[in-house]
Design a protein around this motif. Structure first.
Motif, PDB file in Angstrom:
ATOM      1  N   CYS A  22      27.958  26.722  18.906  1.00 30.77           N
ATOM      2  CA  CYS A  22      28.070  27.682  17.702  1.00 30.77           C
ATOM      3  C   CYS A  22      26.750  28.351  17.417  1.00 30.77           C
ATOM      4  O   CYS A  22      26.075  27.730  16.628  1.00 30.77           O
ATOM      5  CB  CYS A  22      28.899  27.166  16.428  1.00 30.77           C
ATOM      6  SG  CYS A  22      30.349  26.149  16.943  1.00 30.77           S
ATOM      7  N   LYS A  74      24.530  25.237  15.908  1.00 31.03           N
ATOM      8  CA  LYS A  74      24.900  23.860  15.823  1.00 31.03           C
ATOM      9  C   LYS A  74      25.698  23.750  17.301  1.00 31.03           C
ATOM     10  O   LYS A  74      26.352  24.666  17.454  1.00 31.03           O
ATOM     11  CB  LYS A  74      25.655  23.341  14.848  1.00 31.03           C
ATOM     12  CG  LYS A  74      26.903  24.137  14.491  1.00 31.03           C
ATOM     13  CD  LYS A  74      27.993  23.576  13.313  1.00 31.03           C
ATOM     14  CE  LYS A  74      29.230  24.498  12.969  1.00 31.03           C
ATOM     15  NZ  LYS A  74      29.891  24.011  11.772  1.00 31.03           N
ATOM     16  N   ASN A  76      29.414  21.138  18.005  1.00 31.74           N
ATOM     17  CA  ASN A  76      30.393  20.546  17.657  1.00 31.74           C
ATOM     18  C   ASN A  76      31.002  19.697  18.798  1.00 31.74           C
ATOM     19  O   ASN A  76      31.157  20.363  19.976  1.00 31.74           O
ATOM     20  CB  ASN A  76      31.375  21.146  16.830  1.00 31.74           C
ATOM     21  CG  ASN A  76      31.090  21.717  15.449  1.00 31.74           C
ATOM     22  OD1 ASN A  76      30.143  21.134  14.870  1.00 31.74           O
ATOM     23  ND2 ASN A  76      31.791  22.984  14.933  1.00 31.74           N
ATOM     24  N   ARG A  80      33.390  18.289  15.039  1.00 30.38           N
ATOM     25  CA  ARG A  80      32.309  17.557  14.260  1.00 30.38           C
ATOM     26  C   ARG A  80      31.018  17.864  14.663  1.00 30.38           C
ATOM     27  O   ARG A  80      30.503  17.562  15.888  1.00 30.38           O
ATOM     28  CB  ARG A  80      32.394  16.008  13.981  1.00 30.38           C
ATOM     29  CG  ARG A  80      33.862  15.744  13.522  1.00 30.38           C
ATOM     30  CD  ARG A  80      34.050  14.047  13.712  1.00 30.38           C
ATOM     31  NE  ARG A  80      33.038  13.490  12.348  1.00 30.38           N
ATOM     32  CZ  ARG A  80      33.535  13.196  11.263  1.00 30.38           C
ATOM     33  NH1 ARG A  80      34.433  13.558  10.758  1.00 30.38           N
ATOM     34  NH2 ARG A  80      32.459  12.679  10.645  1.00 30.38           N
ATOM     35  N   ASN A  81      30.077  18.251  13.765  1.00 30.86           N
ATOM     36  CA  ASN A  81      28.802  18.521  14.008  1.00 30.86           C
ATOM     37  C   ASN A  81      27.991  17.298  14.760  1.00 30.86           C
ATOM     38  O   ASN A  81      27.827  16.316  13.754  1.00 30.86           O
ATOM     39  CB  ASN A  81      28.012  19.092  12.635  1.00 30.86           C
ATOM     40  CG  ASN A  81      26.511  19.340  13.000  1.00 30.86           C
ATOM     41  OD1 ASN A  81      26.086  19.112  14.174  1.00 30.86           O
ATOM     42  ND2 ASN A  81      26.024  20.521  12.186  1.00 30.86           N
ATOM     43  N   SER A  83      25.001  16.519  15.090  1.00 29.75           N
ATOM     44  CA  SER A  83      23.755  15.944  14.250  1.00 29.75           C
ATOM     45  C   SER A  83      24.162  15.237  13.113  1.00 29.75           C
ATOM     46  O   SER A  83      23.444  14.524  12.571  1.00 29.75           O
ATOM     47  CB  SER A  83      22.973  17.334  13.957  1.00 29.75           C
ATOM     48  OG  SER A  83      23.411  18.006  12.855  1.00 29.75           O
ATOM     49  N   LYS A  84      25.424  15.297  12.624  1.00 30.02           N
ATOM     50  CA  LYS A  84      25.871  14.711  11.260  1.00 30.02           C
ATOM     51  C   LYS A  84      26.650  13.310  11.736  1.00 30.02           C
ATOM     52  O   LYS A  84      27.248  12.743  11.114  1.00 30.02           O
ATOM     53  CB  LYS A  84      26.649  15.408  10.565  1.00 30.02           C
ATOM     54  CG  LYS A  84      25.704  16.567   9.771  1.00 30.02           C
ATOM     55  CD  LYS A  84      26.413  17.603   8.934  1.00 30.02           C
ATOM     56  CE  LYS A  84      25.489  18.801   8.405  1.00 30.02           C
ATOM     57  NZ  LYS A  84      26.259  19.485   7.406  1.00 30.02           N
TER      58      LYS A  84
END
Length: 215
Positions: A22, A74, A76, A80-81, A83-84
Motif C-alpha cells: 500500500c 506499508k 498488509n 493486518r500491517n 510491522s505491527k
C-alpha cells in the motif's frame, strides 16, 4: 524507474491469504527503488522482481519481509500491517536469501529432519532426497556439498514448509538444468495449493500468469 506488468488469467480459488502493498516507497542512498507502489497478491500469485545488479531487488525483499522500514507506506498480510503484527506474519512466511543458511556440520538428512520438526512433520525424507538427487549425500555434512547441491538442499526447506507465503532472493543461483526443472515444479505445486510467491530474479523462468516488477 520501475515497471509493473500484470497478466493474470488463471482463476484464483477461495482463500483468506492476501498480501497488499500500500503506497509503498523505498529508498536507498538517497535513490528511489520504488515510489508509491500499490499491488495486491492473491492466492496462487507469483511476483517476480527483476532488475540490474544494484537496482535494489534484495533491499525491496527486506522491506516486504518487514526487515527494513519503508520510507512511506506499508504491507498488509490478511488485512493486518506486518510491522505491527510480525509474530503472526512470520508464522506464515518462509524466506531464503542469497546465502543457503545451512549448518556446515549438519548432514543433509539432519537439515531436513530439523525443518520437518519446525513444521511438525515426520514423513519419510527418502523420496524428497531422491527426487532432488541428494540421496547419495544424505549422511554427508553440508560442507562437502557442491554449490549446486547446497542450493538444492536449501530449497528443500520449502518442500517441507507449511508456510503459504514464500520469499526467495535469486533462488536459482548455482542450479543446473535439472535443478531448474525441480524448482519450477516446486513453484507450480505451491501455486496449486493457493500459495503466494515473491522472488527476486535475474533470469527468465518458464512460468505463466506472473506479475513482473522491474526496478
Amino acid at each position: 524507474m520501475y515497471i509493473v506488468q500484470q497478466n493474470i488469467c488463471a482463476m484464483f480459488y477461495n482463500s483468506h491469504n492476501k498480501l497488499d502493498i500500500c503506497h509503498a516507497t523505498c529508498m536507498r542512498h538517497d535513490r528511489f527503488i520504488i515510489r508509491d507502489l500499490n499491488l495486491s497478491l492473491n492466492p496462487s500469485s507469483i511476483l517476480v522482481i527483476s532488475g540490474k545488479n544494484g537496482s535494489g531487488k534484495s533491499t525491496l525483499l527486506k522491506n516486504l519481509m518487514g526487515l527494513r522500514k519503508w520510507n512511506k507506506g506499508k504491507v498488509n498480510w490478511n488485512g493486518r500491517n506486518i510491522s505491527k503484527d510480525k509474530n503472526n506474519f512470520y508464522k506464515d512466511v518462509i524466506y531464503l536469501g542469497h546465502k543457503n543458511a545451512l549448518n556446515s556440520d549438519l548432514t543433509v538428512s539432519q537439515h531436513i529432519k530439523y525443518w520437518q520438526l519446525l513444521n511438525l512433520q515426520n514423513n519419510s525424507i527418502k523420496d524428497s532426497l531422491d527426487s532432488w538427487n541428494l540421496l547419495s549425500m544424505a549422511d554427508k555434512p553440508s560442507k562437502f556439498l557442491s554449490k549446486g547441491q547446497a542450493r538444492r538442499l536449501a530449497l528443500l526447506r520449502f518442500v517441507v514448509s507449511k508456510a503459504p507465503l514464500w520469499v526467495l532472493d535469486e533462488p536459482t543461483d548455482n542450479l543446473d538444468r535439472d535443478g531448474m526443472d525441480l524448482f519450477l515444479h516446486l513453484l507450480n505445486k505451491h501455486r496449486q495449493k493457493q500459495g503466494i510467491i515473491i522472488m527476486a530474479m535475474h533470469q527468465e523462468l518458464s512460468l505463466d500468469n506472473v506479475i513482473h516488477l522491474t526496478l
